[in-house]
Design a protein around this motif. Sequence first.
Motif, PDB file in Angstrom:
ATOM      1  N   PRO A 163       0.610  -1.287   0.173  1.00 30.32           N
ATOM      2  CA  PRO A 163       0.072  -0.022   0.071  1.00 30.32           C
ATOM      3  C   PRO A 163       0.863   1.272   0.103  1.00 30.32           C
ATOM      4  O   PRO A 163       0.623   2.411  -0.658  1.00 30.32           O
ATOM      5  N   ASP A 164       1.966   1.469   0.860  1.00 30.69           N
ATOM      6  CA  ASP A 164       2.597   2.449   0.879  1.00 30.69           C
ATOM      7  C   ASP A 164       3.113   2.910  -0.380  1.00 30.69           C
ATOM      8  O   ASP A 164       3.495   4.049  -0.879  1.00 30.69           O
ATOM      9  N   LEU A 165       3.802   1.806  -0.939  1.00 30.68           N
ATOM     10  CA  LEU A 165       4.631   2.121  -2.311  1.00 30.68           C
ATOM     11  C   LEU A 165       3.535   2.421  -3.577  1.00 30.68           C
ATOM     12  O   LEU A 165       3.847   3.211  -4.331  1.00 30.68           O
ATOM     13  N   ILE A 166       2.382   1.623  -3.606  1.00 25.68           N
ATOM     14  CA  ILE A 166       1.386   2.157  -4.492  1.00 25.68           C
ATOM     15  C   ILE A 166       1.152   3.457  -4.352  1.00 25.68           C
ATOM     16  O   ILE A 166       0.860   4.178  -5.436  1.00 25.68           O
ATOM     17  N   THR A 167       0.936   3.950  -3.025  1.00 23.08           N
ATOM     18  CA  THR A 167       0.458   5.353  -2.808  1.00 23.08           C
ATOM     19  C   THR A 167       1.169   6.436  -3.352  1.00 23.08           C
ATOM     20  O   THR A 167       0.981   7.402  -3.847  1.00 23.08           O
ATOM     21  N   HIS A 168       2.615   6.128  -2.946  1.00 19.26           N
ATOM     22  CA  HIS A 168       3.670   6.987  -3.429  1.00 19.26           C
ATOM     23  C   HIS A 168       4.139   7.040  -4.696  1.00 19.26           C
ATOM     24  O   HIS A 168       4.207   8.085  -5.427  1.00 19.26           O
TER      25      HIS A 168
END
Length: 442
Positions: A134-139
Motif C-alpha cells: 500500500p505505501d509504495l502504491i500510494t507514493h
Amino acid sequence: MREANLEIIKRLKAFLVQVKEDPSLRHHFTPPEAFTKNRKLPLERMVYLIISLLKRSLSIELEDFFQSYYPEHSCASKAALSKQRQKLDYSFFTLWNSVLVKSFYECYQQDVKRWNGFRLMAIDGSTAYLINKPDLITHFGVQSNQSTSIAMGQIMELHDILNDLTVCSAIYPIDISEQQVAYQWIPYLEPDTLTIYDRGYPSFSALYLHLEQEQPLHFVMRCRTNFNKEVIAFMSSVNTSQAVTFKATDIAIQELKKHGYRLTKASTIVVRLIKVKLADGSTETLITSLLDENEYPESIFSDLYFKRWGIETSYAIRKNNQQMEVFSGYKVNTVLQDFYAGIFVGNLQNILSKPAQSSVTKKTRGRKYHYKINKNVALGLLKRHLIRIFIEIDPEQIIIELESLFERYTEPIRPSRSYPREVKGKRAKGKYQTLTNYKRAI
C-alpha cells in the motif's frame, strides 16, 4: 589514481563523521533523538549495512555483517534493523553520492576524460518494478494492463559517459514525465558539459532552455524525421549539415512560461541539423548546438551519438548486476535508501576500478582485443571489502588488494558485436530463473 582514490575515501569518511557528530547537520537526516544511545546499530553501522546491498535474507546479511566486522557484538535482529533504518532519511545517500562525484572531479583533475574539452553526459529514463504494498502504491503509483497492476517507479539519470559515473539519478512516481524532469535538470548542468539525448526529448522548450542559460549549454539530440517543417525540409534536401532557425510554438510558449521565460511567436533559436547513418542503414537526424562546421565536422557525430549507449549500459548493470529491483524492505524510505545506496556503491566501484583498468589497458595493448574489468565480478569483490574500507583507519592496503583482484577478472571488448534480441517468456511458477548472460555476484 590510487592517491586520488584514497583522498576520495578520506572525504567520504569525514562526511559520515561530520553527520554523526554534528547535531545541526545530523538533524537533516534523522530525528533529534535518533542514534543518540549506544545500541547495536548506531548511525555509521546503519549506513554500512545499507551500502552492503542487502539482497539476501536479512537474517543472513546481519549474521555475515556482525561476524565479519563486529564479532565482539551479538547479531542485531531483523526487527531492530527495520526499526533503526526508518530513523535515517534516504537523502543521506543522495548527498553522500554528491560528495563522491564532486570529489572524483576534484581529485582526478587531468585524468577526467573529456570529448573536445567537454564532459560528455547523457540523460535518459527507465522504469523500476517495485513491490505491491500500500505505501509504495500510494507514493509511486501503478502501471496496469488487462490482467494486473504493479507498483512502478520512473527513474531518471544523468550519466558521465566517458568516466562511467552517475552524476545524478532519481526515482519518481511512475506518472512523472521524463521530459518534465529533464526540463528541471537543465539549469543545473555545468557549462563544460555536452549532453546527449535520445529522440524522446527534443522540443523547442528543451532546446531553448539549453541555449538561454547564462552560459549556453551544449547538446546533441536525436529527433524524429517529422519533428517540424524545418526538419522535414532538411531530410528532403541533399544537405547533410545545415544551420536552421526554429520558431517558438504555442505549446513551447506556455511551457517556457512555467520556467519564467516570456516568449512570443516571433521568438527564435538557431540550431544545426545533421544527418547520420545508423548501423541498419537508416538515416536519422541530430539537432545540436555545435554550429561550427570546421571545429565540429559532420563526420564526428555518428560516433558521438553512439556514445550515448553508455547510459543504457549503466541501467543494465544496475538492474542486472546490482539487482536494483530487489529491495530489502517494503517502506518508501527503505526502497529509496536501497535505490540511492546502489547508485553510491556503483559509482564507488567504478572509481576504485580505474587504477586496475589503467593497468589492464597497458598490459593488453598488443592483443587482438582491448580488455576491461568484469564489472559484475568487481561488484561482488567490492561487497566483500567495502565496509573494511570505511572502518579501517588506513584503508590503503585494502585498496591495493582490491585493485589486484579487479585486475584478475577481465573480459575482452569486441567492437560491433551484437546479438538478435531474444524475448524470454516468464515462467508461470517459481521465483528464480537461470539466465545465460550473467550470474549474480552479490
